[in-house]
Design a protein around this motif. Structure first.
Motif, PDB file in Angstrom:
ATOM      1  N   GLU A  59       0.875  -1.169   0.000  1.00 43.45           N
ATOM      2  CA  GLU A  59       0.000   0.000   0.000  1.00 43.45           C
ATOM      3  C   GLU A  59       0.913   1.220   0.000  1.00 43.45           C
ATOM      4  N   ARG A  60       0.486   2.268  -0.671  1.00 48.57           N
ATOM      5  CA  ARG A  60       1.304   3.480  -0.753  1.00 48.57           C
ATOM      6  C   ARG A  60       0.800   4.499   0.281  1.00 48.57           C
ATOM      7  N   ALA A  61       1.699   4.982   1.109  1.00 47.06           N
ATOM      8  CA  ALA A  61       1.331   5.970   2.117  1.00 47.06           C
ATOM      9  C   ALA A  61       0.772   7.225   1.447  1.00 47.06           C
ATOM     10  N   THR A  62      -0.287   7.769   2.021  1.00 48.26           N
ATOM     11  CA  THR A  62      -0.857   9.012   1.507  1.00 48.26           C
ATOM     12  C   THR A  62      -0.297  10.225   2.243  1.00 48.26           C
ATOM     13  N   GLY A  63       0.587   9.972   3.207  1.00 60.91           N
ATOM     14  CA  GLY A  63       1.268  11.042   3.923  1.00 60.91           C
ATOM     15  C   GLY A  63       2.483  10.484   4.641  1.00 60.91           C
ATOM     16  N   GLY A  64       3.468  11.318   4.890  1.00 60.53           N
ATOM     17  CA  GLY A  64       4.662  10.868   5.596  1.00 60.53           C
ATOM     18  C   GLY A  64       5.595  10.063   4.706  1.00 60.53           C
ATOM     19  N   GLN A  65       6.485   9.315   5.335  1.00 60.10           N
ATOM     20  CA  GLN A  65       7.534   8.598   4.610  1.00 60.10           C
ATOM     21  C   GLN A  65       7.683   7.178   5.151  1.00 60.10           C
ATOM     22  N   VAL A  66       7.979   6.254   4.238  1.00 57.63           N
ATOM     23  CA  VAL A  66       8.258   4.855   4.587  1.00 57.63           C
ATOM     24  C   VAL A  66       9.606   4.500   3.985  1.00 57.63           C
ATOM     25  N   GLN A  67      10.522   4.008   4.814  1.00 51.59           N
ATOM     26  CA  GLN A  67      11.839   3.613   4.323  1.00 51.59           C
ATOM     27  C   GLN A  67      12.135   2.164   4.693  1.00 51.59           C
ATOM     28  N   ALA A  68      12.834   1.478   3.810  1.00 52.19           N
ATOM     29  CA  ALA A  68      13.313   0.123   4.062  1.00 52.19           C
ATOM     30  C   ALA A  68      14.721   0.016   3.511  1.00 52.19           C
ATOM     31  N   LEU A  69      15.640  -0.468   4.341  1.00 52.73           N
ATOM     32  CA  LEU A  69      17.039  -0.593   3.938  1.00 52.73           C
ATOM     33  C   LEU A  69      17.570   0.712   3.355  1.00 52.73           C
ATOM     34  N   ASP A  70      17.204   1.810   4.017  1.00 48.64           N
ATOM     35  CA  ASP A  70      17.646   3.151   3.621  1.00 48.64           C
ATOM     36  C   ASP A  70      17.137   3.584   2.248  1.00 48.64           C
ATOM     37  N   ARG A  71      16.101   2.901   1.765  1.00 47.01           N
ATOM     38  CA  ARG A  71      15.467   3.299   0.507  1.00 47.01           C
ATOM     39  C   ARG A  71      14.086   3.866   0.804  1.00 47.01           C
ATOM     40  N   ASP A  72      13.723   4.927   0.108  1.00 42.92           N
ATOM     41  CA  ASP A  72      12.435   5.587   0.306  1.00 42.92           C
ATOM     42  C   ASP A  72      11.374   4.871  -0.547  1.00 42.92           C
ATOM     43  N   LEU A  73      10.536   4.061   0.095  1.00 41.72           N
ATOM     44  CA  LEU A  73       9.515   3.320  -0.645  1.00 41.72           C
ATOM     45  C   LEU A  73       8.464   4.251  -1.231  1.00 41.72           C
ATOM     46  N   THR A  74       8.221   5.380  -0.571  1.00 36.48           N
ATOM     47  CA  THR A  74       7.186   6.294  -1.057  1.00 36.48           C
ATOM     48  C   THR A  74       7.581   6.970  -2.372  1.00 36.48           C
ATOM     49  N   ALA A  75       8.868   6.922  -2.706  1.00 32.54           N
ATOM     50  CA  ALA A  75       9.337   7.559  -3.944  1.00 32.54           C
ATOM     51  C   ALA A  75       9.423   6.569  -5.107  1.00 32.54           C
ATOM     52  N   MET A  76       9.192   5.281  -4.845  1.00 39.11           N
ATOM     53  CA  MET A  76       9.336   4.260  -5.892  1.00 39.11           C
ATOM     54  C   MET A  76       8.034   4.067  -6.673  1.00 39.11           C
ATOM     55  N   ASP A  77       8.159   3.756  -7.973  1.00 40.32           N
ATOM     56  CA  ASP A  77       6.975   3.361  -8.732  1.00 40.32           C
ATOM     57  C   ASP A  77       6.705   1.872  -8.504  1.00 40.32           C
ATOM     58  N   GLU A  78       5.619   1.363  -9.077  1.00 35.29           N
ATOM     59  CA  GLU A  78       5.209  -0.011  -8.793  1.00 35.29           C
ATOM     60  C   GLU A  78       6.249  -1.040  -9.239  1.00 35.29           C
ATOM     61  N   ASP A  79       6.894  -0.804 -10.370  1.00 40.16           N
ATOM     62  CA  ASP A  79       7.908  -1.737 -10.858  1.00 40.16           C
ATOM     63  C   ASP A  79       9.109  -1.778  -9.912  1.00 40.16           C
ATOM     64  N   ALA A  80       9.540  -0.598  -9.454  1.00 42.10           N
ATOM     65  CA  ALA A  80      10.671  -0.553  -8.530  1.00 42.10           C
ATOM     66  C   ALA A  80      10.332  -1.209  -7.206  1.00 42.10           C
ATOM     67  N   LEU A  81       9.107  -1.013  -6.731  1.00 41.05           N
ATOM     68  CA  LEU A  81       8.667  -1.661  -5.493  1.00 41.05           C
ATOM     69  C   LEU A  81       8.656  -3.175  -5.644  1.00 41.05           C
ATOM     70  N   ALA A  82       8.176  -3.662  -6.783  1.00 40.51           N
ATOM     71  CA  ALA A  82       8.136  -5.103  -7.011  1.00 40.51           C
ATOM     72  C   ALA A  82       9.542  -5.696  -7.024  1.00 40.51           C
ATOM     73  N   ARG A  83      10.486  -5.000  -7.651  1.00 40.50           N
ATOM     74  CA  ARG A  83      11.869  -5.481  -7.674  1.00 40.50           C
ATOM     75  C   ARG A  83      12.469  -5.453  -6.274  1.00 40.50           C
ATOM     76  N   PHE A  84      12.160  -4.410  -5.513  1.00 38.95           N
ATOM     77  CA  PHE A  84      12.691  -4.300  -4.153  1.00 38.95           C
ATOM     78  C   PHE A  84      12.174  -5.448  -3.286  1.00 38.95           C
ATOM     79  N   ARG A  85      10.877  -5.723  -3.367  1.00 42.03           N
ATOM     80  CA  ARG A  85      10.321  -6.846  -2.593  1.00 42.03           C
ATOM     81  C   ARG A  85      10.945  -8.164  -3.025  1.00 42.03           C
ATOM     82  N   ARG A  86      11.110  -8.342  -4.313  1.00 42.71           N
ATOM     83  CA  ARG A  86      11.704  -9.577  -4.826  1.00 42.71           C
ATOM     84  C   ARG A  86      13.094  -9.799  -4.244  1.00 42.71           C
TER      85      ARG A  86
END
Length: 230
Positions: A59-86
């Motif tokens: 789910e994409r945050a509608t406010g604030g910031q979400v980071q994982a492994l020092d990467r900003d998930l809120t700035a990623m598009d769906e393809d980048a998010l899918a690769r990151f999860r993979r």
């Protein structure tokens, strides 16, 4: 690299429905350290699963910031998010989400193949043996019990050796014996691979095994404390 592997800063989630906009999560600030086990608890509708989905970029945050492994998930598009999860995350759902036309071995090997692993089937077989399903490699989900299907789902999530494993009510559909076995396997992942675990649960015995427990209420953190069992 920071010791913090997951973090939310004033994260919010709102969804628009027929009755207008509904606030699901409001101003969540949270940090999860590498190798930690974190339990998310609270009444139904408190936002536990939604918080887990934010942490996984599902789910994409509608406010604030979400980071994982020092990467900003809120700035990623769906393809980048899918690769990151993979590459970095495993997700286990209460309802298993196995592919019914694939054997246990094929289900577990699929994410490894997508990641380009040349030894996908060997690693999948090893992971299935590790969860006690060495004799069930060629069985389809429909030929397995609920407990066995959850073990396949756990093996599939664990096989890529994710940095982070997110689990939404992993014992919710299981009886006591199978639930206890899945708990042991989840916590065994940290022992074997150093995996960071974030678990949504209604089971007090599962929450008690976590390093820390976050209680949610009405879309906000109500309390954060060390689990009773250290």
């Amino acid at each position: 690299m920071s010791d913090v592997i997951l973090s939310l800063e004033n994260a919010a989630l709102s969804l628009r429905g027929n009755a207008g906009e509904v606030e699901i999560l409001r101003g969540i600030t949270l940090a999860v350290r590498r190798g930690e086990t974190l339990g998310l608890v609270g009444p139904s509708g408190s936002g536990k699963s939604s918080l887990l989905m934010l942490l996984g970029g599902l789910e994409r945050a509608t406010g604030g910031q979400v980071q994982a492994l020092d990467r900003d998930l809120t700035a990623m598009d769906e393809d980048a998010l899918a690769r990151f999860r993979r590459d970095h995350m495993g997700v286990v759902f209460q309802s298993f989400h196995l592919i019914p036309t694939m054997t246990a071995l094929e289900n577990v090997a699929t994410p490894l193949e997508l990641a380009g692993a040349s030894d996908a089937f060997e690693r999948a077989a090893d992971e299935l043996r590790a969860v006690g399903l060495g004799e069930r490699l060629d069985h389809y989900p429909g030929q397995m019990s609920g407990g066995e299907q959850q073990r396949v789902a756990l093996a599939r999530a664990a096989a890529p050796r994710p940095d982070i494993l997110l689990a939404d009510e992993p014992t919710g559909n299981l009886d006591g014996a199978n639930g206890a076995a899945i708990m042991d396997m989840l916590f065994g992942l940290r022992e074997r691979h150093g995996t960071t675990l974030v678990l949504v649960t209604h089971a007090p015995e599962l929450a008690a095994r976590c390093d820390r427990v976050i209680t949610l209420r009405d879309g906000q953190i109500d309390s954060a404390e060390k689990a009773a069992a250290e």
